[in-house]
Motif scaffolding. Structure first.
Motif, PDB file in Angstrom:
ATOM      1  N   SER A 159     -85.611  -9.140 -58.542  1.00  0.00           N
ATOM      2  CA  SER A 159     -86.601  -8.186 -58.016  1.00  0.00           C
ATOM      3  C   SER A 159     -86.079  -6.760 -58.154  1.00  0.00           C
ATOM      4  O   SER A 159     -86.787  -5.858 -58.636  1.00  0.00           O
ATOM      5  N   LYS A 160     -84.840  -6.547 -57.754  1.00  0.00           N
ATOM      6  CA  LYS A 160     -84.234  -5.216 -57.814  1.00  0.00           C
ATOM      7  C   LYS A 160     -84.027  -4.760 -59.259  1.00  0.00           C
ATOM      8  O   LYS A 160     -84.257  -3.598 -59.601  1.00  0.00           O
ATOM      9  N   GLN A 163     -87.430  -3.788 -60.718  1.00  0.00           N
ATOM     10  CA  GLN A 163     -87.895  -2.529 -60.121  1.00  0.00           C
ATOM     11  C   GLN A 163     -87.159  -1.328 -60.706  1.00  0.00           C
ATOM     12  O   GLN A 163     -87.770  -0.303 -61.033  1.00  0.00           O
ATOM     13  N   ASP A 186     -91.896  -7.386 -52.315  1.00  0.00           N
ATOM     14  CA  ASP A 186     -90.778  -6.794 -51.575  1.00  0.00           C
ATOM     15  C   ASP A 186     -89.669  -7.818 -51.325  1.00  0.00           C
ATOM     16  O   ASP A 186     -88.501  -7.463 -51.177  1.00  0.00           O
ATOM     17  N   LYS A 187     -90.056  -9.078 -51.298  1.00  0.00           N
ATOM     18  CA  LYS A 187     -89.078 -10.142 -51.075  1.00  0.00           C
ATOM     19  C   LYS A 187     -88.084 -10.195 -52.222  1.00  0.00           C
ATOM     20  O   LYS A 187     -88.438  -9.984 -53.387  1.00  0.00           O
ATOM     21  N   ASN A 188     -86.822 -10.473 -51.927  1.00  0.00           N
ATOM     22  CA  ASN A 188     -85.792 -10.575 -52.958  1.00  0.00           C
ATOM     23  C   ASN A 188     -85.798 -11.970 -53.588  1.00  0.00           C
ATOM     24  O   ASN A 188     -85.707 -12.982 -52.888  1.00  0.00           O
TER      25      ASN A 188
END
Length: 300
Positions: A159-160, A163, A186-188
């Motif tokens: 996810s990070k 992004q 938003d959840k990892n």
């Protein structure tokens, strides 16, 4: 006693008869195999006698023939791909090299003023850099496709990573006047992969989308049945279903003119890296959207 002798006689005749036909069948197998090997035929061996062990032998021989046929087809494909790669490589090397030589010759002209020479030098440098990109991409792809290429796998917060890459390309979106639709929870979410390789995969796919998008790009991360799917899609103008079969091939470009917009290696590199990380990558056309999906096993 007479009956026993008669029975033994019948058994001996039957066994002799059967041995004769088995020998005949073995001779037939030897002849068939000799002809198949000599002519490199695609036909299979056939048996005319019901014998379990001979049937198994025939099946194993036919399996070996199938393997030979498949290996031959793969060899021909590899040779064809190699010839095409060399042809494409030669084309893509010749174009910037010819241009560089031409501008270097212009620099030697006595009647060229300083401004013109600076322009020639700038153009030659630009062509040299495009040549460097091509050579680096081809070298990287050759490494990825080698059997001993190893990755440093680790647990990554995909996810990070996704992004950050999208954020880093903000100026590229603005330059194309594209406001991307981003759907990253938003959840990892985590996968097992090599950080620099997954970054390269996303970068390559995103670069392709930015370069060829008509007016919109969507980026999403979804979870389905224990799998994490990165989807990057864009509207398109010059793609067909026929392109889908070759999209991840080396040097393949939907722009058949090979007009210098890229090396044609970006998606091939992405595919190689995804598969090295035990993932899968697919491309499809859905209505007015061209989508590339990368699927990885989710890690807890």
């Amino acid at each position: 006693m007479i009956y026993l002798s008669l029975i033994l006689f019948v058994i001996v005749i039957f066994l002799g008869y059967r041995k004769f036909y088995i020998e005949r069948q073995i001779t037939s197998l030897i002849k068939q195999l000799s002809e198949i090997n000599k002519n490199k035929d695609r036909r299979k061996v056939t048996l005319g006698l019901s014998n379990k062990r001979l049937e198994i032998l025939g099946e194993l021989i036919n399996e070996s023939i199938d393997i030979r046929i498949q290996s031959e087809a793969e060899r021909i494909k590899v040779e064809k791909d190699l010839r095409q790669t060399i042809a494409n490589m030669s084309h893509d090397l010749r174009t910037p090299l010819t241009s560089i030589i031409g501008y270097l010759q212009l620099l030697k002209l006595d009647d060229a003023d300083k401004a013109e020479k600076n322009e020639y030098l700038h153009t030659a440098e630009h062509r040299a850099k495009s040549l460097e990109v091509l050579l680096n991409d081809f070298y990287e792809l050759s490494l990825i496709e080698s059997l001993d290429y190893e990755l440093n796998m680790e647990k990554l917060n995909i996810s990070k990573v996704l992004q950050q890459i999208v954020l880093d390309r903000y100026s590229d979106f603005m330059e194309r006047n594209i406001r991307p639709s981003i759907n990253i929870p938003d959840k990892n979410f985590y996968i097992i992969a090599e950080k620099k390789s997954i970054e390269r995969v996303i970068e390559n796919i995103l670069t392709n989308a930015i370069k060829y998008a008509k007016d919109a790009i969507d980026v999403s991360l979804t979870q389905e049945q224990g799998k994490l799917i990165i989807t990057i899609s864009n509207t398109f103008t010059n793609l067909s279903e026929k392109d889908m079969a070759s999209l991840f091939d080396r040097f393949y470009m939907a722009d058949k003119s090979r007009s210098g917009k890229g090396t044609g290696l970006g998606l091939a590199i992405a595919k190689g890296l995804v598969e090295k990380m035990d993932g899968s990558i697919t491309a499809k056309i859905n209505d007015d959207r061209f989508k590339i999906c990368c699927c990885f096993k989710a890690s807890i």
